[in-house]
Structures are given as structure tokens and as C-alpha cells.
Design a protein around this motif. Structure first.
Motif, PDB file in Angstrom:
ATOM      1  N   ILE A  51     -16.268   7.056  79.715  1.00 36.53           N
ATOM      2  CA  ILE A  51     -15.421   6.275  78.914  1.00 36.53           C
ATOM      3  C   ILE A  51     -14.784   5.021  79.511  1.00 36.53           C
ATOM      4  CG2 ILE A  51     -13.373   6.387  77.464  1.00 36.53           C
ATOM      5  CD1 ILE A  51     -14.049   9.386  76.976  1.00 36.53           C
ATOM      6  N   ARG A  52     -14.457   5.061  80.717  1.00 37.38           N
ATOM      7  CA  ARG A  52     -13.876   4.074  81.365  1.00 37.38           C
ATOM      8  C   ARG A  52     -14.706   2.999  81.573  1.00 37.38           C
ATOM      9  NH1 ARG A  52     -10.792   8.082  84.316  1.00 37.38           N
ATOM     10  NH2 ARG A  52      -8.487   8.128  83.310  1.00 37.38           N
ATOM     11  N   ALA A  53     -16.129   3.552  81.935  1.00 39.95           N
ATOM     12  CA  ALA A  53     -16.988   2.450  82.451  1.00 39.95           C
ATOM     13  C   ALA A  53     -17.351   1.912  81.145  1.00 39.95           C
ATOM     14  CB  ALA A  53     -18.495   3.190  82.828  1.00 39.95           C
ATOM     15  N   LEU A  63     -23.023   8.036  77.452  1.00 42.97           N
ATOM     16  CA  LEU A  63     -21.718   8.638  76.938  1.00 42.97           C
ATOM     17  C   LEU A  63     -21.915   9.434  75.934  1.00 42.97           C
ATOM     18  CD1 LEU A  63     -18.671   8.502  76.809  1.00 42.97           C
ATOM     19  CD2 LEU A  63     -18.901   6.824  75.040  1.00 42.97           C
ATOM     20  N   VAL A  64     -22.648   9.347  74.955  1.00 36.10           N
ATOM     21  CA  VAL A  64     -23.016  10.483  74.172  1.00 36.10           C
ATOM     22  C   VAL A  64     -23.726  11.692  74.711  1.00 36.10           C
ATOM     23  CG1 VAL A  64     -24.514  10.997  72.079  1.00 36.10           C
ATOM     24  CG2 VAL A  64     -23.424   8.965  72.077  1.00 36.10           C
ATOM     25  N   GLY A  65     -24.487  11.411  75.624  1.00 35.84           N
ATOM     26  CA  GLY A  65     -24.986  12.721  76.545  1.00 35.84           C
ATOM     27  C   GLY A  65     -24.152  13.269  77.340  1.00 35.84           C
ATOM     28  N   ARG A  66     -23.274  12.509  77.757  1.00 34.30           N
ATOM     29  CA  ARG A  66     -22.196  13.303  78.758  1.00 34.30           C
ATOM     30  C   ARG A  66     -21.185  13.954  77.822  1.00 34.30           C
ATOM     31  NH1 ARG A  66     -21.997  13.555  84.032  1.00 34.30           N
ATOM     32  NH2 ARG A  66     -22.498  11.310  84.100  1.00 34.30           N
ATOM     33  N   PHE A  67     -20.824  13.439  76.633  1.00 33.95           N
ATOM     34  CA  PHE A  67     -20.123  14.142  75.544  1.00 33.95           C
ATOM     35  C   PHE A  67     -20.702  15.226  75.378  1.00 33.95           C
ATOM     36  CE2 PHE A  67     -18.637  15.151  71.061  1.00 33.95           C
ATOM     37  CZ  PHE A  67     -17.367  15.423  71.335  1.00 33.95           C
ATOM     38  N   ARG A  68     -22.009  15.387  75.044  1.00 33.67           N
ATOM     39  CA  ARG A  68     -22.672  16.567  74.302  1.00 33.67           C
ATOM     40  C   ARG A  68     -22.567  17.711  75.703  1.00 33.67           C
ATOM     41  NH1 ARG A  68     -25.503  15.956  70.025  1.00 33.67           N
ATOM     42  NH2 ARG A  68     -26.891  17.704  70.602  1.00 33.67           N
ATOM     43  N   THR A 114      -2.309  25.276  68.806  1.00 28.57           N
ATOM     44  CA  THR A 114      -3.330  26.160  69.202  1.00 28.57           C
ATOM     45  C   THR A 114      -4.714  25.066  69.555  1.00 28.57           C
ATOM     46  OG1 THR A 114      -3.918  26.856  67.074  1.00 28.57           O
ATOM     47  CG2 THR A 114      -2.113  28.219  68.286  1.00 28.57           C
ATOM     48  N   TYR A 115      -5.635  25.642  70.371  1.00 30.59           N
ATOM     49  CA  TYR A 115      -6.734  24.663  70.273  1.00 30.59           C
ATOM     50  C   TYR A 115      -7.608  25.671  70.700  1.00 30.59           C
ATOM     51  CZ  TYR A 115      -5.398  24.071  75.358  1.00 30.59           C
ATOM     52  OH  TYR A 115      -5.217  24.399  76.497  1.00 30.59           O
ATOM     53  N   ARG A 116      -9.015  25.215  70.875  1.00 35.52           N
ATOM     54  CA  ARG A 116     -10.195  25.845  70.959  1.00 35.52           C
ATOM     55  C   ARG A 116     -11.070  24.938  72.119  1.00 35.52           C
ATOM     56  NH1 ARG A 116     -10.336  26.407  65.278  1.00 35.52           N
ATOM     57  NH2 ARG A 116     -10.478  28.599  64.638  1.00 35.52           N
ATOM     58  N   THR A 117     -11.789  25.305  73.067  1.00 33.98           N
ATOM     59  CA  THR A 117     -12.685  24.693  74.111  1.00 33.98           C
ATOM     60  C   THR A 117     -14.007  25.011  73.308  1.00 33.98           C
ATOM     61  OG1 THR A 117     -11.259  25.274  75.595  1.00 33.98           O
ATOM     62  CG2 THR A 117     -13.464  24.398  76.048  1.00 33.98           C
ATOM     63  N   VAL A 118     -14.647  23.630  73.048  1.00 34.65           N
ATOM     64  CA  VAL A 118     -15.882  23.657  72.309  1.00 34.65           C
ATOM     65  C   VAL A 118     -16.616  22.631  73.069  1.00 34.65           C
ATOM     66  CG1 VAL A 118     -17.051  22.988  69.913  1.00 34.65           C
ATOM     67  CG2 VAL A 118     -14.609  24.074  70.090  1.00 34.65           C
ATOM     68  N   LEU A 119     -17.963  23.080  73.241  1.00 34.69           N
ATOM     69  CA  LEU A 119     -19.067  21.964  73.816  1.00 34.69           C
ATOM     70  C   LEU A 119     -19.075  20.806  73.031  1.00 34.69           C
ATOM     71  CD1 LEU A 119     -20.532  21.755  76.415  1.00 34.69           C
ATOM     72  CD2 LEU A 119     -22.438  22.967  75.182  1.00 34.69           C
ATOM     73  N   GLY A 120     -19.376  19.637  73.286  1.00 34.51           N
ATOM     74  CA  GLY A 120     -19.538  18.548  72.627  1.00 34.51           C
ATOM     75  C   GLY A 120     -20.680  18.582  71.873  1.00 34.51           C
ATOM     76  N   ALA A 121     -21.725  19.132  72.112  1.00 32.53           N
ATOM     77  CA  ALA A 121     -23.139  19.285  71.435  1.00 32.53           C
ATOM     78  C   ALA A 121     -22.715  20.283  70.243  1.00 32.53           C
ATOM     79  CB  ALA A 121     -24.257  19.952  72.357  1.00 32.53           C
ATOM     80  N   PHE A 138     -17.410   9.164  67.813  1.00 36.52           N
ATOM     81  CA  PHE A 138     -18.801   9.658  67.661  1.00 36.52           C
ATOM     82  C   PHE A 138     -19.177   9.719  66.152  1.00 36.52           C
ATOM     83  CE2 PHE A 138     -17.350  10.837  71.861  1.00 36.52           C
ATOM     84  CZ  PHE A 138     -18.491  10.416  72.946  1.00 36.52           C
ATOM     85  N   PRO A 139     -19.449   8.554  65.404  1.00 38.32           N
ATOM     86  CA  PRO A 139     -19.618   8.551  63.907  1.00 38.32           C
ATOM     87  C   PRO A 139     -20.945   9.337  63.552  1.00 38.32           C
ATOM     88  CG  PRO A 139     -20.403   6.464  65.033  1.00 38.32           C
ATOM     89  CD  PRO A 139     -19.916   7.280  66.242  1.00 38.32           C
TER      90      PRO A 139
END
Length: 144
Positions: free
Chosen positions: A11-13, A24-29, A79-86, A114-115
Motif C-alpha cells: 500500500i505504501r509503495a 496490491l490486489v494479489g497481496r490483499f487476496r 467484535t471482528y473476524r479474521t478473513v482472507l482477502g480472497a 477494492f471496487p
């Protein structure tokens, strides 16, 4: 699975105009992100511009800043969940039933959207899929 540090580095890059959107999309996934729940135990989201934006955060500090902006005392109230971006992009977005995307680190200095477009969400749920298909047909048909 990738660490959230690698995602924030990407993201910083991008913000430094040195990043690559596809990377970035790949890293998020490949990264597990934090997705807060609302009072009805649904994923926290908001509608803006005709799109339902699911909120996700790279870490508890980012989630905490958002929680404070919403009037909470920090993440302990949330409360929150941990979810894989993909999973967010491939499973949750299609399940929303309306055009949806992911808003990452809302309220932070470097938020990312991520639209619901081709290349980010499944084509059947991308708002630009019909436009791109029409462009391809026009080019192949010789009218472009």
C-alpha cells in the motif's frame, strides 16, 4: 498466506507511486484482514456511490482508529473476524446481493478501495463486466 506487513508495504509503495495495482490486489487476496461486525453480527459495511463497501483493516491499530472515529473506546468494544482477502472478494462480495467492494483501512492515512470491477471480484459480480464485454464485441466486430 501473507502477513499484513507485506500488504501495508505494498500500500505504501502504491501511495509513493512505486507500487503496482495488480500486485496490491494479489497481496490483499493472500492476506488475512480484520473485518468488524455491526450490532446485528453482520460484517460492518456502508453504502457509498451505489456500492456496498465492506470495511476491513490490516491490523488492530487501524481498526482501533476507525472504532474511535465511530465513538467507541477502541477495539475492545468491537467484535471482528479474521478473513482472507480472497474470501472477501470471491465469496462475501457475491453474497451481498448488490454491487459490493472492500474498503481497506478506512480512516487511516492510506486507505485503499477494492471496487467491484473485473480483475478484483468475480466477473459475474463486476459492475464493468458488461461494458468490457461490449467493448470487446465492438472491437471484434470492427466498429471500434
Amino acid at each position: 498466506m501473507t502477513s499484513s506487513t507485506a500488504l501495508t508495504d505494498e500500500i505504501r509503495a502504491l501511495y509513493a507511486e512505486e507500487g503496482r495495482p495488480a500486485a496490491l490486489v494479489g497481496r490483499f487476496r493472500r492476506t488475512a484482514v480484520l473485518v468488524p461486525s455491526d450490532r446485528q453480527d453482520r460484517l460492518w459495511s456502508a453504502e457509498y456511490g451505489g456500492i456496498r463497501w465492506i470495511h476491513a483493516f490490516t491490523d488492530e491499530a487501524s481498526l482501533g482508529r476507525f472504532a474511535l472515529a465511530q465513538g467507541a473506546d477502541g477495539t475492545s468494544d468491537w467484535t471482528y473476524r479474521t478473513v482472507l482477502g480472497a474470501r472477501l472478494l470471491d465469496v462475501v462480495v457475491p453474497a451481498v446481493g448488490v454491487p459490493a467492494g472492500v474498503a481497506l483501512d478506512v480512516g487511516s492515512p492510506e486507505p485503499v478501495l477494492f471496487p467491484p470491477v473485473v480483475g478484483i471480484v468475480p466477473d459475474a459480480y463486476a459492475i464493468d463486466a458488461d461494458v468490457l464485454a461490449a467493448d470487446v464485441l465492438n472491437v471484434e466486430g470492427g466498429t471500434a
